[in-house]
Design a protein around this motif. Structure first.
Motif, PDB file in Angstrom:
ATOM      1  N   ARG A  87     -65.600 -14.175 -24.891  1.00  0.00           N
ATOM      2  CA  ARG A  87     -64.444 -14.767 -24.223  1.00  0.00           C
ATOM      3  C   ARG A  87     -64.850 -15.982 -23.402  1.00  0.00           C
ATOM      4  O   ARG A  87     -64.190 -17.025 -23.422  1.00  0.00           O
ATOM      5  CB  ARG A  87     -63.779 -13.721 -23.314  1.00  0.00           C
ATOM      6  N   TYR A  88     -65.949 -15.850 -22.678  1.00  0.00           N
ATOM      7  CA  TYR A  88     -66.409 -16.956 -21.838  1.00  0.00           C
ATOM      8  C   TYR A  88     -66.863 -18.143 -22.691  1.00  0.00           C
ATOM      9  O   TYR A  88     -66.496 -19.297 -22.423  1.00  0.00           O
ATOM     10  CB  TYR A  88     -67.558 -16.481 -20.946  1.00  0.00           C
ATOM     11  N   SER A  89     -67.697 -17.847 -23.682  1.00  0.00           N
ATOM     12  CA  SER A  89     -68.239 -18.939 -24.493  1.00  0.00           C
ATOM     13  C   SER A  89     -67.158 -19.635 -25.299  1.00  0.00           C
ATOM     14  O   SER A  89     -67.117 -20.871 -25.376  1.00  0.00           O
ATOM     15  CB  SER A  89     -69.327 -18.395 -25.419  1.00  0.00           C
ATOM     16  N   ASN A  90     -66.251 -18.863 -25.895  1.00  0.00           N
ATOM     17  CA  ASN A  90     -65.220 -19.478 -26.725  1.00  0.00           C
ATOM     18  C   ASN A  90     -64.205 -20.263 -25.899  1.00  0.00           C
ATOM     19  O   ASN A  90     -63.714 -21.313 -26.337  1.00  0.00           O
ATOM     20  CB  ASN A  90     -64.502 -18.411 -27.549  1.00  0.00           C
ATOM     21  N   LEU A  91     -63.897 -19.763 -24.702  1.00  0.00           N
ATOM     22  CA  LEU A  91     -62.996 -20.516 -23.838  1.00  0.00           C
ATOM     23  C   LEU A  91     -63.622 -21.854 -23.442  1.00  0.00           C
ATOM     24  O   LEU A  91     -62.950 -22.888 -23.421  1.00  0.00           O
ATOM     25  CB  LEU A  91     -62.666 -19.698 -22.584  1.00  0.00           C
ATOM     26  N   SER A  92     -64.914 -21.847 -23.172  1.00  0.00           N
ATOM     27  CA  SER A  92     -65.606 -23.092 -22.831  1.00  0.00           C
ATOM     28  C   SER A  92     -65.637 -24.050 -24.017  1.00  0.00           C
ATOM     29  O   SER A  92     -65.440 -25.262 -23.858  1.00  0.00           O
ATOM     30  CB  SER A  92     -67.032 -22.784 -22.371  1.00  0.00           C
ATOM     31  N   VAL A  93     -65.879 -23.497 -25.215  1.00  0.00           N
ATOM     32  CA  VAL A  93     -65.917 -24.336 -26.412  1.00  0.00           C
ATOM     33  C   VAL A  93     -64.547 -24.950 -26.680  1.00  0.00           C
ATOM     34  O   VAL A  93     -64.432 -26.151 -27.002  1.00  0.00           O
ATOM     35  CB  VAL A  93     -66.392 -23.517 -27.623  1.00  0.00           C
ATOM     36  N   LEU A  94     -63.482 -24.170 -26.548  1.00  0.00           N
ATOM     37  CA  LEU A  94     -62.135 -24.689 -26.781  1.00  0.00           C
ATOM     38  C   LEU A  94     -61.746 -25.728 -25.735  1.00  0.00           C
ATOM     39  O   LEU A  94     -61.067 -26.718 -26.048  1.00  0.00           O
ATOM     40  CB  LEU A  94     -61.132 -23.536 -26.792  1.00  0.00           C
ATOM     41  N   ALA A  95     -62.184 -25.520 -24.491  1.00  0.00           N
ATOM     42  CA  ALA A  95     -61.921 -26.529 -23.462  1.00  0.00           C
ATOM     43  C   ALA A  95     -62.658 -27.825 -23.787  1.00  0.00           C
ATOM     44  O   ALA A  95     -62.115 -28.926 -23.613  1.00  0.00           O
ATOM     45  CB  ALA A  95     -62.347 -26.003 -22.098  1.00  0.00           C
ATOM     46  N   GLY A  96     -63.892 -27.695 -24.260  1.00  0.00           N
ATOM     47  CA  GLY A  96     -64.631 -28.889 -24.676  1.00  0.00           C
ATOM     48  C   GLY A  96     -63.954 -29.599 -25.834  1.00  0.00           C
ATOM     49  O   GLY A  96     -63.931 -30.835 -25.892  1.00  0.00           O
ATOM     50  N   TRP A  97     -63.374 -28.843 -26.758  1.00  0.00           N
ATOM     51  CA  TRP A  97     -62.638 -29.449 -27.866  1.00  0.00           C
ATOM     52  C   TRP A  97     -61.421 -30.217 -27.357  1.00  0.00           C
ATOM     53  O   TRP A  97     -61.097 -31.310 -27.848  1.00  0.00           O
ATOM     54  CB  TRP A  97     -62.198 -28.384 -28.855  1.00  0.00           C
ATOM     55  N   GLY A  98     -60.732 -29.660 -26.349  1.00  0.00           N
ATOM     56  CA  GLY A  98     -59.575 -30.354 -25.778  1.00  0.00           C
ATOM     57  C   GLY A  98     -59.967 -31.667 -25.123  1.00  0.00           C
ATOM     58  O   GLY A  98     -59.282 -32.694 -25.282  1.00  0.00           O
ATOM     59  N   ILE A  99     -61.072 -31.664 -24.388  1.00  0.00           N
ATOM     60  CA  ILE A  99     -61.539 -32.901 -23.762  1.00  0.00           C
ATOM     61  C   ILE A  99     -61.982 -33.896 -24.828  1.00  0.00           C
ATOM     62  O   ILE A  99     -61.784 -35.111 -24.700  1.00  0.00           O
ATOM     63  CB  ILE A  99     -62.679 -32.583 -22.784  1.00  0.00           C
ATOM     64  N   LEU A 100     -62.575 -33.385 -25.905  1.00  0.00           N
ATOM     65  CA  LEU A 100     -62.985 -34.249 -27.010  1.00  0.00           C
ATOM     66  C   LEU A 100     -61.775 -34.930 -27.645  1.00  0.00           C
ATOM     67  O   LEU A 100     -61.853 -36.090 -28.069  1.00  0.00           O
ATOM     68  CB  LEU A 100     -63.742 -33.428 -28.056  1.00  0.00           C
ATOM     69  N   TYR A 101     -60.651 -34.223 -27.696  1.00  0.00           N
ATOM     70  CA  TYR A 101     -59.413 -34.797 -28.241  1.00  0.00           C
ATOM     71  C   TYR A 101     -59.002 -36.045 -27.462  1.00  0.00           C
ATOM     72  O   TYR A 101     -58.628 -37.072 -28.045  1.00  0.00           O
ATOM     73  CB  TYR A 101     -58.310 -33.744 -28.200  1.00  0.00           C
ATOM     74  N   PHE A 102     -59.082 -35.971 -26.131  1.00  0.00           N
ATOM     75  CA  PHE A 102     -58.747 -37.143 -25.315  1.00  0.00           C
ATOM     76  C   PHE A 102     -59.814 -38.224 -25.445  1.00  0.00           C
ATOM     77  O   PHE A 102     -59.503 -39.417 -25.412  1.00  0.00           O
ATOM     78  CB  PHE A 102     -58.593 -36.733 -23.849  1.00  0.00           C
ATOM     79  N   SER A 103     -61.071 -37.814 -25.594  1.00  0.00           N
ATOM     80  CA  SER A 103     -62.160 -38.784 -25.689  1.00  0.00           C
ATOM     81  C   SER A 103     -62.087 -39.606 -26.970  1.00  0.00           C
ATOM     82  O   SER A 103     -62.576 -40.741 -27.006  1.00  0.00           O
ATOM     83  CB  SER A 103     -63.519 -38.071 -25.623  1.00  0.00           C
ATOM     84  N   PHE A 104     -61.484 -39.074 -28.016  1.00  0.00           N
ATOM     85  CA  PHE A 104     -61.396 -39.797 -29.282  1.00  0.00           C
ATOM     86  C   PHE A 104     -60.216 -40.757 -29.327  1.00  0.00           C
ATOM     87  O   PHE A 104     -59.936 -41.347 -30.363  1.00  0.00           O
ATOM     88  CB  PHE A 104     -61.305 -38.806 -30.441  1.00  0.00           C
ATOM     89  N   GLY A 105     -59.519 -40.919 -28.223  1.00  0.00           N
ATOM     90  CA  GLY A 105     -58.484 -41.933 -28.128  1.00  0.00           C
ATOM     91  C   GLY A 105     -57.153 -41.573 -28.739  1.00  0.00           C
ATOM     92  O   GLY A 105     -56.362 -42.477 -29.049  1.00  0.00           O
ATOM     93  N   TYR A 106     -56.862 -40.303 -28.924  1.00  0.00           N
ATOM     94  CA  TYR A 106     -55.565 -39.921 -29.475  1.00  0.00           C
ATOM     95  C   TYR A 106     -54.449 -40.063 -28.445  1.00  0.00           C
ATOM     96  O   TYR A 106     -53.279 -40.108 -28.805  1.00  0.00           O
ATOM     97  CB  TYR A 106     -55.609 -38.484 -30.000  1.00  0.00           C
ATOM     98  N   VAL A 107     -54.809 -40.099 -27.177  1.00  0.00           N
ATOM     99  CA  VAL A 107     -53.850 -40.345 -26.096  1.00  0.00           C
ATOM    100  C   VAL A 107     -54.289 -41.620 -25.396  1.00  0.00           C
ATOM    101  O   VAL A 107     -55.375 -41.692 -24.837  1.00  0.00           O
ATOM    102  CB  VAL A 107     -53.812 -39.166 -25.100  1.00  0.00           C
ATOM    103  N   GLN A 108     -53.438 -42.643 -25.424  1.00  0.00           N
ATOM    104  CA  GLN A 108     -53.794 -43.946 -24.882  1.00  0.00           C
ATOM    105  C   GLN A 108     -53.393 -44.111 -23.423  1.00  0.00           C
ATOM    106  O   GLN A 108     -54.003 -44.896 -22.703  1.00  0.00           O
ATOM    107  CB  GLN A 108     -53.125 -45.052 -25.723  1.00  0.00           C
ATOM    108  N   ASN A 109     -52.380 -43.401 -22.987  1.00  0.00           N
ATOM    109  CA  ASN A 109     -51.911 -43.546 -21.616  1.00  0.00           C
ATOM    110  C   ASN A 109     -52.905 -42.915 -20.646  1.00  0.00           C
ATOM    111  O   ASN A 109     -53.240 -41.739 -20.761  1.00  0.00           O
ATOM    112  CB  ASN A 109     -50.526 -42.893 -21.469  1.00  0.00           C
ATOM    113  N   PHE A 110     -53.367 -43.700 -19.668  1.00  0.00           N
ATOM    114  CA  PHE A 110     -54.399 -43.231 -18.748  1.00  0.00           C
ATOM    115  C   PHE A 110     -53.884 -42.082 -17.888  1.00  0.00           C
ATOM    116  O   PHE A 110     -54.626 -41.136 -17.604  1.00  0.00           O
ATOM    117  CB  PHE A 110     -54.867 -44.385 -17.862  1.00  0.00           C
ATOM    118  N   TYR A 111     -52.634 -42.154 -17.459  1.00  0.00           N
ATOM    119  CA  TYR A 111     -52.080 -41.077 -16.635  1.00  0.00           C
ATOM    120  C   TYR A 111     -52.061 -39.758 -17.402  1.00  0.00           C
ATOM    121  O   TYR A 111     -52.410 -38.705 -16.856  1.00  0.00           O
ATOM    122  CB  TYR A 111     -50.667 -41.446 -16.178  1.00  0.00           C
ATOM    123  N   LYS A 112     -51.662 -39.816 -18.660  1.00  0.00           N
ATOM    124  CA  LYS A 112     -51.615 -38.600 -19.470  1.00  0.00           C
ATOM    125  C   LYS A 112     -53.017 -38.052 -19.721  1.00  0.00           C
ATOM    126  O   LYS A 112     -53.210 -36.833 -19.786  1.00  0.00           O
ATOM    127  CB  LYS A 112     -50.907 -38.879 -20.795  1.00  0.00           C
TER     128      LYS A 112
END
Length: 237
Positions: A87-112
């Motif tokens: 549970r701990y490891s997978n939650l951390s991995v999924l959170a990292g995936w979410g941050i990776l989604y923003f890092s790849f530029g799929y959301v351009q608005n800085f506030y979002k």
């Protein structure tokens, strides 16, 4: 009026051949409108190519993460008969995936982007705390720190945009935001440890902001212009 290109005599339009020398006169279409020459539009294919490459990398990484999460759940259940450490490891991995989604530029608005990363961090910290059986440190410590960091980041970006801040002022405001954030984090850590002294905290915050403010004032009014231009060219400010 047309003229014979050989003898120069005036001839009627589309007269073949020349009535004087018999030279074959080419047909001339005088009613044809001139064609406007247009330069082709210069398109930069690099952004679209880069976007396709990033999309493929993100899809590939997402598939790896899905396989890794599934595998960790399976191994944990096979060994322990329940989901414990996975549970701990997978939650951390999924959170990292979410941050990776923003890092790849799929959301351009800085506030979002700031709000999205803050929400992901809150979900991660809430899950890590509640998996232990009860909420021990999320409410008094993690929640205010994450929310404060997001608010300070949004205020900093809004201030830079509204005042059209450029050059050295951007760096100066950044250091001010870092000092405020550091003292904000220090306040809640001290509060969580039962060592809160509001007056002392305000004094320490003011003392840390003072040198930054003095440096900003010196750079703006005391530093020679040629030195500022040289530094600006060096660091592309």
């Amino acid at each position: 009026m047309a003229y014979c290109p050989k003898c120069g005599v005036a001839v009627e339009k589309d007269n073949h051949p020349c009535p004087l020398c018999g030279f074959h006169i080419p047909k001339v279409n005088e009613s044809k409108e001139p064609v406007e020459r247009k330069f082709p539009k210069a398109d930069n294919p690099y952004p679209a190519h880069m976007r396709r490459v990033l999309n493929r990398i993100f899809v590939f990484v997402s598939l790896l993460i899905f396989v890794a999460v599934s595998l960790m759940f399976y191994v944990n259940y096979e060994i322990s008969g329940a989901f414990t450490w996975s549970r701990y490891s997978n939650l951390s991995v999924l959170a990292g995936w979410g941050i990776l989604y923003f890092s790849f530029g799929y959301v351009q608005n800085f506030y979002k982007v700031i709000i999205g990363i803050a929400l992901i961090s809150l979900v991660l910290l809430f899950g890590l705390d509640i998996f232990g059986g009860q909420l021990d440190w999320f409410i008094p410590l993690a929640f205010p720190i994450v929310v404060g960091t997001a608010v300070i980041g949004l205020c900093y970006y809004s201030l830079i945009r509204s005042l059209s801040v450029k050059g050295f002022n951007v760096i100066g405001f950044f250091f001010v935001a870092v000092v405020i954030l550091s003292m904000w984090i220090n306040f809640f850590i001290s509060s969580h440890q039962g060592e809160t002294d509001l007056l002392r905290w305000l004094i320490v915050t003011g003392l840390q902001l003072l040198p930054v403010s003095l440096v900003m004032l010196y750079v703006k009014y005391g530093l020679p212009e040629r030195v500022k231009q040289k530094i600006a060219r060096k660091f592309h400010l």
